[in-house]
Every structure is written in structure tokens, then in C-alpha cells.
Design a protein around this motif. Structure first.
Motif, PDB file in Angstrom:
ATOM      1  N   PRO A  77      25.592  35.725  39.915  1.00 40.29           N
ATOM      2  CA  PRO A  77      26.873  35.115  39.564  1.00 40.29           C
ATOM      3  C   PRO A  77      26.761  33.689  39.030  1.00 40.29           C
ATOM      4  CG  PRO A  77      26.619  35.230  41.945  1.00 40.29           C
ATOM      5  CD  PRO A  77      25.466  35.976  41.346  1.00 40.29           C
ATOM      6  N   ARG A  88      24.182  29.131  48.493  1.00 36.86           N
ATOM      7  CA  ARG A  88      25.470  29.571  47.935  1.00 36.86           C
ATOM      8  C   ARG A  88      25.410  31.041  47.524  1.00 36.86           C
ATOM      9  NH1 ARG A  88      25.155  25.656  44.160  1.00 36.86           N
ATOM     10  NH2 ARG A  88      25.914  27.044  42.557  1.00 36.86           N
ATOM     11  N   LEU A  89      24.279  31.456  46.933  1.00 35.24           N
ATOM     12  CA  LEU A  89      24.117  32.855  46.534  1.00 35.24           C
ATOM     13  C   LEU A  89      24.148  33.761  47.761  1.00 35.24           C
ATOM     14  CD1 LEU A  89      23.628  35.113  44.484  1.00 35.24           C
ATOM     15  CD2 LEU A  89      21.175  34.608  44.658  1.00 35.24           C
ATOM     16  N   GLU A  92      27.646  34.235  48.822  1.00 35.61           N
ATOM     17  CA  GLU A  92      28.339  35.083  47.852  1.00 35.61           C
ATOM     18  C   GLU A  92      27.954  36.549  48.014  1.00 35.61           C
ATOM     19  OE1 GLU A  92      30.731  36.218  44.591  1.00 35.61           O
ATOM     20  OE2 GLU A  92      30.684  34.313  45.663  1.00 35.61           O
ATOM     21  N   ASP A  95      29.791  37.872  50.983  1.00 36.77           N
ATOM     22  CA  ASP A  95      31.206  38.073  50.677  1.00 36.77           C
ATOM     23  C   ASP A  95      31.422  39.368  49.901  1.00 36.77           C
ATOM     24  OD1 ASP A  95      31.999  35.717  51.925  1.00 36.77           O
ATOM     25  OD2 ASP A  95      32.049  34.559  50.057  1.00 36.77           O
ATOM     26  N   ARG A  96      30.560  39.605  48.930  1.00 35.92           N
ATOM     27  CA  ARG A  96      30.693  40.822  48.118  1.00 35.92           C
ATOM     28  C   ARG A  96      30.447  42.075  48.951  1.00 35.92           C
ATOM     29  NH1 ARG A  96      28.402  39.467  42.088  1.00 35.92           N
ATOM     30  NH2 ARG A  96      29.702  37.614  41.766  1.00 35.92           N
ATOM     31  N   ALA A 127      27.818  35.390  56.258  1.00 35.98           N
ATOM     32  CA  ALA A 127      28.452  34.504  55.279  1.00 35.98           C
ATOM     33  C   ALA A 127      28.821  33.174  55.921  1.00 35.98           C
ATOM     34  CB  ALA A 127      29.686  35.168  54.672  1.00 35.98           C
ATOM     35  N   ARG A 131      27.442  29.692  54.682  1.00 33.21           N
ATOM     36  CA  ARG A 131      28.435  28.782  54.106  1.00 33.21           C
ATOM     37  C   ARG A 131      28.698  27.580  55.004  1.00 33.21           C
ATOM     38  NH1 ARG A 131      31.996  32.369  53.506  1.00 33.21           N
ATOM     39  NH2 ARG A 131      31.541  32.856  51.366  1.00 33.21           N
ATOM     40  N   ALA A 141      39.004  39.924  49.261  1.00 36.61           N
ATOM     41  CA  ALA A 141      38.752  38.898  48.243  1.00 36.61           C
ATOM     42  C   ALA A 141      40.014  38.159  47.830  1.00 36.61           C
ATOM     43  CB  ALA A 141      38.086  39.521  47.021  1.00 36.61           C
ATOM     44  N   THR A 144      40.691  35.873  50.748  1.00 35.55           N
ATOM     45  CA  THR A 144      39.599  34.948  50.982  1.00 35.55           C
ATOM     46  C   THR A 144      39.557  33.871  49.909  1.00 35.55           C
ATOM     47  OG1 THR A 144      38.322  36.675  52.045  1.00 35.55           O
ATOM     48  CG2 THR A 144      37.090  34.786  51.247  1.00 35.55           C
ATOM     49  N   THR A 145      39.695  34.258  48.655  1.00 31.79           N
ATOM     50  CA  THR A 145      39.623  33.300  47.555  1.00 31.79           C
ATOM     51  C   THR A 145      40.688  32.233  47.674  1.00 31.79           C
ATOM     52  OG1 THR A 145      38.722  35.015  46.133  1.00 31.79           O
ATOM     53  CG2 THR A 145      39.649  33.077  45.034  1.00 31.79           C
TER      54      THR A 145
END
Length: 152
Positions: A77, A88-89, A92, A95-96, A127, A131, A141, A144-145
Motif C-alpha cells: 500500500p 506501519r505496514l 495495515e 487491519d486488512r 494491529a 500501531r 473499515a 475504523t477509518t
């Protein structure tokens, strides 16, 4: 599901399997970039995703389908040039994965639903560890976003 139709458990399991394939690939990148202080955490997550992937392949076969194959490579991403980006990856990726397990929880019943809920919980916990903070609705999502963007 605006049509009111129940989600197909086999498709949801296949989506979870595809996400686990991507997570295994992604953790290969994370492991190569993350600092020594978090290397064991990356290896543990990598192993956990490999185990989930293998279990999902068996589940797909048990459902009478052919498991979706892993891609040769996956688009990341964002660029991952250093340890901070690797962390960070990792968040992510989790999360996915949580998102597809949320879908599987909605689609499945019985033991498969319990397993999906456990996988969702594990991804959400990983996560948070990566994070350094939690989100209000792991695996959802759209919620969460908005919750994350309000806290930044």
C-alpha cells in the motif's frame, strides 16, 4: 449486503485465505525492514498468518472448493524503506486481515464463525501492538477509518 441475501461462506473463506496469502507476503517485507527490537514480533505474526493460511486451505477443501492460490507478489500500500514504514505496514496488514475475518464472521455459523471471530480478535490485537493504539471497531473499515482519522 443490500440484496438481503446471506453472504456465501465459501466466498468469505476464500477472501480470508487470499488475505492470509497477502499477509504472509507482507510480513516477509516487514521482517526484512523492521528493527531488531521487533523482529521476534514480526516472526510470530508471520508464523501465525502461515498457520491461519494453512487452516483456511483445509477449510476451503472441506467446503468442496479449490483454495485460491497465492500470487507471485503483492502490491504494497506504500513504500517500505525503513523500520518505521515496516511497522506501519504490519498494522495495515492486520487491519486488512481483520476486515476479511469480519466478513467471514457475518457469513459463517457454528465452529467456522467462532474460528473467524478468534482470527479477527488476534488480528486486532496484533494491529494494536504494531500501531500503539486501538481503533473503535476493528475489522469494520468504514468505522475504523473514521475513528482513526479523528484521533490523528
Amino acid at each position: 449486503m443490500s440484496s438481503g441475501a446471506a453472504p456465501d461462506p465459501t466466498q468469505a473463506v476464500q477472501a480470508a485465505l487470499a488475505a492470509e496469502h497477502a499477509a504472509v507476503y507482507g510480513y516477509g517485507v516487514v521482517g526484512g525492514r523492521v528493527g531488531d527490537d521487533r523482529g521476534s514480533e514480526a516472526r510470530e505474526a508471520y508464523d501465525a498468518h502461515r498457520a491461519r493460511r494453512d487452516a483456511l486451505e483445509r477449510t476451503v477443501r472441506d467446503l468442496g472448493a479449490t483454495p485460491v492460490a497465492a500470487a507471485a507478489a503483492y502490491a504494497l500500500p506504500f513504500p517500505v524503506p525503513d523500520a518505521a514504514a515496516a511497522v506501519r505496514l504490519a498494522a495495515e496488514l492486520e487491519d486488512r486481515v481483520a476486515g476479511v475475518y469480519s466478513d467471514l464472521v457475518r457469513a459463517a455459523g457454528g465452529a467456522l464463525r467462532r474460528e473467524a471471530a478468534g482470527a479477527l480478535r488476534e488480528a486486532a490485537v496484533r494491529a494494536v501492538r504494531w500501531r500503539g493504539r486501538s481503533v473503535a471497531f476493528p475489522g469494520l473499515a468504514e468505522l475504523t477509518t473514521s475513528a482513526v482519522s479523528r484521533t490523528q
